[in-house]
Design a protein around this motif. Sequence first.
Motif, PDB file in Angstrom:
ATOM      1  N   ALA A  54       0.797  -1.221   0.000  1.00 52.63           N
ATOM      2  CA  ALA A  54       0.000   0.000   0.000  1.00 52.63           C
ATOM      3  C   ALA A  54       0.832   1.274   0.000  1.00 52.63           C
ATOM      4  O   ALA A  54       0.376   2.315  -0.421  1.00 52.63           O
ATOM      5  CB  ALA A  54      -0.942  -0.018   1.193  1.00 52.63           C
ATOM      6  N   HIS A  55       2.052   1.222   0.464  1.00 51.71           N
ATOM      7  CA  HIS A  55       2.787   2.464   0.693  1.00 51.71           C
ATOM      8  C   HIS A  55       4.289   2.236   0.502  1.00 51.71           C
ATOM      9  O   HIS A  55       4.775   1.149   0.773  1.00 51.71           O
ATOM     10  CB  HIS A  55       2.505   2.934   2.123  1.00 51.71           C
ATOM     11  CG  HIS A  55       2.919   4.353   2.371  1.00 51.71           C
ATOM     12  ND1 HIS A  55       4.190   4.688   2.717  1.00 51.71           N
ATOM     13  CD2 HIS A  55       2.212   5.506   2.316  1.00 51.71           C
ATOM     14  CE1 HIS A  55       4.262   6.003   2.860  1.00 51.71           C
ATOM     15  NE2 HIS A  55       3.071   6.514   2.621  1.00 51.71           N
ATOM     16  N   ILE A  84       9.746  -0.651   6.531  1.00 49.97           N
ATOM     17  CA  ILE A  84       9.388  -1.069   7.890  1.00 49.97           C
ATOM     18  C   ILE A  84       9.432  -2.592   8.002  1.00 49.97           C
ATOM     19  O   ILE A  84       9.942  -3.144   8.977  1.00 49.97           O
ATOM     20  CB  ILE A  84       7.990  -0.531   8.246  1.00 49.97           C
ATOM     21  CG1 ILE A  84       8.064   0.998   8.340  1.00 49.97           C
ATOM     22  CG2 ILE A  84       7.493  -1.117   9.553  1.00 49.97           C
ATOM     23  CD1 ILE A  84       6.736   1.670   8.504  1.00 49.97           C
ATOM     24  N   TRP A 132       1.272  -2.849   6.922  1.00 48.71           N
ATOM     25  CA  TRP A 132       0.834  -1.491   6.704  1.00 48.71           C
ATOM     26  C   TRP A 132      -0.623  -1.288   7.095  1.00 48.71           C
ATOM     27  O   TRP A 132      -1.011  -0.187   7.484  1.00 48.71           O
ATOM     28  CB  TRP A 132       1.066  -1.087   5.238  1.00 48.71           C
ATOM     29  CG  TRP A 132       0.837   0.364   5.078  1.00 48.71           C
ATOM     30  CD1 TRP A 132      -0.236   0.976   4.535  1.00 48.71           C
ATOM     31  CD2 TRP A 132       1.691   1.401   5.544  1.00 48.71           C
ATOM     32  NE1 TRP A 132      -0.105   2.319   4.629  1.00 48.71           N
ATOM     33  CE2 TRP A 132       1.070   2.608   5.249  1.00 48.71           C
ATOM     34  CE3 TRP A 132       2.932   1.410   6.198  1.00 48.71           C
ATOM     35  CZ2 TRP A 132       1.631   3.828   5.562  1.00 48.71           C
ATOM     36  CZ3 TRP A 132       3.500   2.625   6.523  1.00 48.71           C
ATOM     37  CH2 TRP A 132       2.860   3.809   6.200  1.00 48.71           C
ATOM     38  N   LEU A 191      -2.002  -2.057   9.664  1.00 47.98           N
ATOM     39  CA  LEU A 191      -2.031  -1.593  11.044  1.00 47.98           C
ATOM     40  C   LEU A 191      -2.178  -0.088  11.088  1.00 47.98           C
ATOM     41  O   LEU A 191      -2.788   0.476  11.974  1.00 47.98           O
ATOM     42  CB  LEU A 191      -0.720  -1.960  11.741  1.00 47.98           C
ATOM     43  CG  LEU A 191      -0.579  -3.294  12.427  1.00 47.98           C
ATOM     44  CD1 LEU A 191       0.764  -3.317  13.123  1.00 47.98           C
ATOM     45  CD2 LEU A 191      -1.687  -3.482  13.434  1.00 47.98           C
ATOM     46  N   PHE A 192      -1.520   0.549  10.102  1.00 41.38           N
ATOM     47  CA  PHE A 192      -1.417   2.003  10.155  1.00 41.38           C
ATOM     48  C   PHE A 192      -2.476   2.703   9.312  1.00 41.38           C
ATOM     49  O   PHE A 192      -2.780   3.856   9.534  1.00 41.38           O
ATOM     50  CB  PHE A 192      -0.036   2.449   9.670  1.00 41.38           C
ATOM     51  CG  PHE A 192       1.063   1.679  10.312  1.00 41.38           C
ATOM     52  CD1 PHE A 192       1.139   1.605  11.692  1.00 41.38           C
ATOM     53  CD2 PHE A 192       2.008   1.012   9.553  1.00 41.38           C
ATOM     54  CE1 PHE A 192       2.143   0.891  12.297  1.00 41.38           C
ATOM     55  CE2 PHE A 192       3.003   0.296  10.159  1.00 41.38           C
ATOM     56  CZ  PHE A 192       3.080   0.234  11.528  1.00 41.38           C
ATOM     57  N   SER A 193      -2.980   1.996   8.306  1.00 42.58           N
ATOM     58  CA  SER A 193      -3.902   2.687   7.424  1.00 42.58           C
ATOM     59  C   SER A 193      -5.276   2.732   8.065  1.00 42.58           C
ATOM     60  O   SER A 193      -5.704   1.809   8.753  1.00 42.58           O
ATOM     61  CB  SER A 193      -3.970   1.999   6.067  1.00 42.58           C
ATOM     62  OG  SER A 193      -4.803   0.886   6.155  1.00 42.58           O
TER      63      SER A 193
END
Lengths: 299, 319, 444
Positions: B255-256, B262, B302, B304-306
Amino acid sequence: MLSVYAVLIDGAIYASWLFLVAAGLTVIYGVMRILNMAHGSFYAIGAYAAASLVGWYFNNGVGPVWVGYLMMLGCALAAGLVVGLLIERGLLRFMYGRDEVLMVIITYALLLILEDAMKMIWGVNPYFAYQPYAEMGRSVLAGLKVSNYDLMLVGVSLVLGFGLWLWLERTHQGKVLRAVIHDREVALAMGVNVRRVFTLVFVLGTVLGTLAGALTAPAISVAPGIGVEIIVLAFAVVVIGGMGSIEGAALGALLVGLSRAAAVHYAPQFELFVIYGVMALVLAVRPQGLFGRVLARKI
Amino acid sequence: MRLDKTELILLGVAVVLAASGLIAPQWLVFLLTMALAKAMVVQGVVMQMRAGLVTFGQGLYFCIGGYAVGMSGHFAGISDLPTLLLIGVAAAVALAMILGLLMTRYREIFFAMLSLAFSMILYGMLVKSPALGSTDGFNVKAWTLFGWSPAAGQAPLALFVIIVAVSAVLGVLLHRYGRSSAGAMCEAIRENEVRVEYLGQSPRWVLYMNYVAAAAVSALGGGFMALSAGHIDPEMAYWITSGEFVFIALLGGTAHVAAPIIAAVLFAVVRTYAIELVPHSWQMILGITLLAIIVFLPKGLWSLFSGQARKAKAVEAKA
Amino acid sequence: MNNYKNSVPHYRKALPLALAIATAGLTTAFTGAAMAAENGKFRIGVVTFLSGPAAGPFGEPSANAAKVLVEALNKGKLPAPYDKLGINGAEIEMVIIDEAGGAAKQVEEFRNLVQRQKVDAVVGYISSGDCLAIAPVAEELGAMTVFYDCGTSQLFSEDKTPQFVFRTSLDAAVDNIGAARYLAKTRPDAVRVGGIQQNYAWGQDSWNDFVLSMAQVMPKSQVVESQMPKVFQGQYGAEISALSVKRPEIIHSSFWGGDMEALVLQANSRGLLEDATAVLTCGESALARYKDQAPNGMIIGGRGPFGAFAPQNPLNNWFTEAYQSAYKAAPTYPASKMAQAILGLKFAAENAKAEPGKVPAPIEIAKAFKGATFESVSGTVQMARAGGHQAMQGIAYGEYHYDKASKQGSVQNVIAFAGECVTPPDGTSAHDWIKAGFPGAQCN
């Protein structure tokens, strides 16, 4: 002239071993569309189970030799059933419908876990259960001394391949399976219990894997890492033949087996490249593999 | 050049990270350098994953980058870091331009296996080259930067600062690429290639460019790996190495641009502690971690963060 | 993808969160490091294969030997001159690391060992690639490092002025020079020579050294076949056929571990080993495992005076007994080599003129190790090559013999060659030395 015969004999033996190793992989992929990295571990589990049990039998009992062979088959079957059911019922069935790539990685994670699990059960010391291999003796074929055990493998592989083909083509169950291979959704709509087919096929694939391992065990020294070594080999055979096709896997195995034997006899320096060379060549000419179907593109 | 918020954050983090290199313990600096080098290769894997192609042979370009750097130092006596890395990238691009013509004809598992075959052929060739040390590989000469060579013991830190800077710039570029029309086209090809053709675009051409670009990025990672580890061997082209890159790519998600970085750092930390704490079964720890992430975070770390994931969870909780 | 626009702001919020978590993770790692401070113990990092195909034949016996030895040293149970407690009176603490995963990973783990775990010395490494990669890092970090098994001839031609790197095992060229010399003494009439090696640096180097040596010591011999299957292949049917067709009298192989056992089994049951004598340079490591599957008279080596070739002396008798009682098996050559490396380290550290109970600085240990002569389980070891950083010892070969009644394998007709007979002098590469006809070799 001797070396031409030797190439043919060596090629046939190696090809039959390759077919044994690749059969389970291609069956599972054909029906379930799972590229099963853990197949290598199944092979290793079969090899370890056979080597430890057979080794124990021959070192302790003086029972008849044929019981040893039966034990080999029996423990391959048992190990395959247990491991296959555990993994399919306990993990994979929750994952169906996920991306194909994700399934590859799930089985890769399984491979890592199983490798260490095997180390915990059997330790790192090699198992050397040679008796079934040595007991069979050898014969002379076209001036070449050949192990009877290897010749038996050729027979087993022929029987297995033919049996699988008959099952798929001539039985009701096989028809259902082919329906699922052809189109999962339509099969489902026609009332096929796809879930049950998946369980059946995964367990069958696992048993084929453990069987290949068990049959190989007496000829080698069973050590950690043997499973990882065969994965790419089996993948290559399956891709050359066309993913999911039994005939394809057989032809792919024969092609690789003969080319490798020829390389060993006439140009040993190319031995390392043969399998990848054959794969690249076949894919360049037929991108879907020898027996692969061209899929209709969905719009 | 106007930077958007993501890019500013990326650059800001890079500055903080480079500065913290000065106080962090040396082993951590080294571990991060290796992780960042790997993250570059993973970026190459992710670029292709966004277009729906999974490669099990990105080790090919990783290895080309590494060997180009090592051999230029060894046989041509070049020690300038940018020159070395550029040679590596150029070599990878040249090879990718040829192989890309063939590779872009394949999809799905056939792409994966063919990419694997090519990287294994390189592996075989290197194993057969005693002049390059066969499987033992060889040591890479020390590097210089525009005539400046780092003092003894300072090279790892200097390289860390350089790789952080390069990673940040690369991150910005890839972020822009992902949002450009070419990047959007890649995603469209993944969703439905036939429709892209109907729009009058050539998927093969887009995939070709993407393939070559991914090779260049991966070769950069290989070059940095060679310089930081100080040793290269054919293992870089082995399929297990390539598999590890796919592993990290899925760990992070696509996604990023920060996700591969990371994931690579997390992977390195988990692995080194697993090796230390359970030396006999560290592979099992890795496998279980991976499985847990796939089961609970199917879109990678990711998610987790989105916000999407959080939103989805909230919806689930309500229902 | 209609939610594309929606998702952008989330990413913006997400990035700082991601970084916060990453920073937290790194801080934890950081504090972990702080805990491993110095505690007055002599901390040794032991690196060997714990997974993969090399774990069984090499890694496990090595790790076991290290455990037996460290435990006994901490109790002061060893015979003289090693009866001092621990190392220089300081208790030994051991950290074991897996060597699997390739050279780049090993470099990373080596740095972790030295900088995070703060070990006082590292003992280990089987793979030659790992040794080559570790050597410059060890010199850079000033970390005392003892290689116990890897055999590459390149080690000290790459690391030309070693300071902290030592190797207590022998150069692999020694194995193959010794093998050729043994053949010259025991099979002087053999002509047709075949070989089968694993296709990687070890196999290729071994074969080159062997062929060059044969050209010198048995000039009438000729190479009729050379096979190089992939390492860990396991199935050697085609290779055995290709060898059989050429009817060799001698078959040289540097196979090890499971590959070697599989080769012996398959070649023997297909009659190849009845017609030809096999020379296995690593054969000793499976001495107890061949049983009746290897023919009597097969020539095996142990990469030096180790394992079954180790001499009778109080130290080795003690070691064999301690190992046997702990692991129910005799120590094979990797075990002896590990013991040798740790004993060498102990010898050097105790001669480094540090106060008793204190851990000497690496540079002091290195100074005492350089050119040292110490007692080991394999007899006396001289650090006589590579400017005092490389051990020089003799090598022995013998013939496998299986006793049906006791079901035990043993070595017979052992011939040992002195170190001066098989080791190239400093400044000459093994290749050049062999090609020049071993100038200066002193053979018994």
